[in-house]
Design a protein around this motif. Structure first.
Motif, PDB file in Angstrom:
ATOM      1  N   VAL A   1       5.328 -16.322   1.847  1.00  0.00           N
ATOM      2  CA  VAL A   1       3.955 -15.863   2.108  1.00  0.00           C
ATOM      3  C   VAL A   1       2.938 -16.881   1.604  1.00  0.00           C
ATOM      4  CG1 VAL A   1       2.270 -14.059   1.543  1.00  0.00           C
ATOM      5  CG2 VAL A   1       4.591 -13.435   2.210  1.00  0.00           C
ATOM      6  N   SER A   2       3.279 -17.622   0.570  1.00  0.00           N
ATOM      7  CA  SER A   2       2.364 -18.635   0.030  1.00  0.00           C
ATOM      8  C   SER A   2       2.294 -19.893   0.887  1.00  0.00           C
ATOM      9  CB  SER A   2       2.796 -19.027  -1.388  1.00  0.00           C
ATOM     10  OG  SER A   2       2.621 -17.939  -2.253  1.00  0.00           O
ATOM     11  N   SER A   3       3.252 -20.073   1.789  1.00  0.00           N
ATOM     12  CA  SER A   3       3.242 -21.278   2.614  1.00  0.00           C
ATOM     13  C   SER A   3       2.054 -21.238   3.585  1.00  0.00           C
ATOM     14  CB  SER A   3       4.562 -21.452   3.361  1.00  0.00           C
ATOM     15  OG  SER A   3       4.764 -20.409   4.274  1.00  0.00           O
ATOM     16  N   ASP A   4       1.516 -22.406   3.873  1.00  0.00           N
ATOM     17  CA  ASP A   4       0.291 -22.524   4.672  1.00  0.00           C
ATOM     18  C   ASP A   4       0.427 -21.986   6.093  1.00  0.00           C
ATOM     19  OD1 ASP A   4      -1.075 -23.655   2.544  1.00  0.00           O
ATOM     20  OD2 ASP A   4      -0.631 -25.711   3.168  1.00  0.00           O
ATOM     21  N   ASP A   5       1.595 -22.136   6.694  1.00  0.00           N
ATOM     22  CA  ASP A   5       1.733 -21.737   8.103  1.00  0.00           C
ATOM     23  C   ASP A   5       2.158 -20.281   8.298  1.00  0.00           C
ATOM     24  OD1 ASP A   5       4.360 -22.108   7.239  1.00  0.00           O
ATOM     25  OD2 ASP A   5       5.031 -22.687   9.235  1.00  0.00           O
ATOM     26  N   PHE A   6       2.386 -19.548   7.202  1.00  0.00           N
ATOM     27  CA  PHE A   6       2.802 -18.153   7.322  1.00  0.00           C
ATOM     28  C   PHE A   6       1.587 -17.270   7.601  1.00  0.00           C
ATOM     29  CE2 PHE A   6       4.111 -13.962   5.872  1.00  0.00           C
ATOM     30  CZ  PHE A   6       5.353 -13.861   6.459  1.00  0.00           C
ATOM     31  N   PRO A   7       1.676 -16.352   8.583  1.00  0.00           N
ATOM     32  CA  PRO A   7       0.522 -15.530   8.965  1.00  0.00           C
ATOM     33  C   PRO A   7       0.224 -14.433   7.946  1.00  0.00           C
ATOM     34  CG  PRO A   7       2.437 -14.836  10.210  1.00  0.00           C
ATOM     35  CD  PRO A   7       2.847 -16.046   9.408  1.00  0.00           C
ATOM     36  N   LYS A   8      -0.920 -14.541   7.306  1.00  0.00           N
ATOM     37  CA  LYS A   8      -1.301 -13.543   6.310  1.00  0.00           C
ATOM     38  C   LYS A   8      -2.807 -13.451   6.227  1.00  0.00           C
ATOM     39  CE  LYS A   8      -1.058 -17.283   3.213  1.00  0.00           C
ATOM     40  NZ  LYS A   8      -0.328 -18.358   3.811  1.00  0.00           N
TER      41      LYS A   8
END
Length: 70
Positions: free
Chosen positions: A30-37
């Motif tokens: 979830v902390s990764s830049d490309d993950f949708p949140k």
């Protein structure tokens, strides 16, 4: 909720139940830049449609995450 009882948004807790991953791995993902949140203050919600699209787009790829949890 929609007619078929599927959530429109997921929380971190929901992801822990949906995905066969541990808590730390979910937080790194979830902390990764490309993950949708969407961040609202300290709360993180994940749009269900965007999660599905992200998973589809990443089938067959290796996801590399940093070991540091933000």
């Amino acid at each position: 909720m929609s007619d078929n009882n599927q959530l429109s948004f997921y929380t971190i807790t929901d992801l822990l139940e949906l995905l066969p991953l541990g808590r730390n791995t979910i937080y790194r993902l979830v902390s990764s830049d490309d993950f949708p949140k969407i961040r609202i203050g300290r709360k993180i919600i994940i749009p269900a449609k965007k999660l599905e699209e992200w998973l589809e787009a990443n089938i067959g790829t290796e996801i590399i995450m940093s070991s540091a949890v933000k």
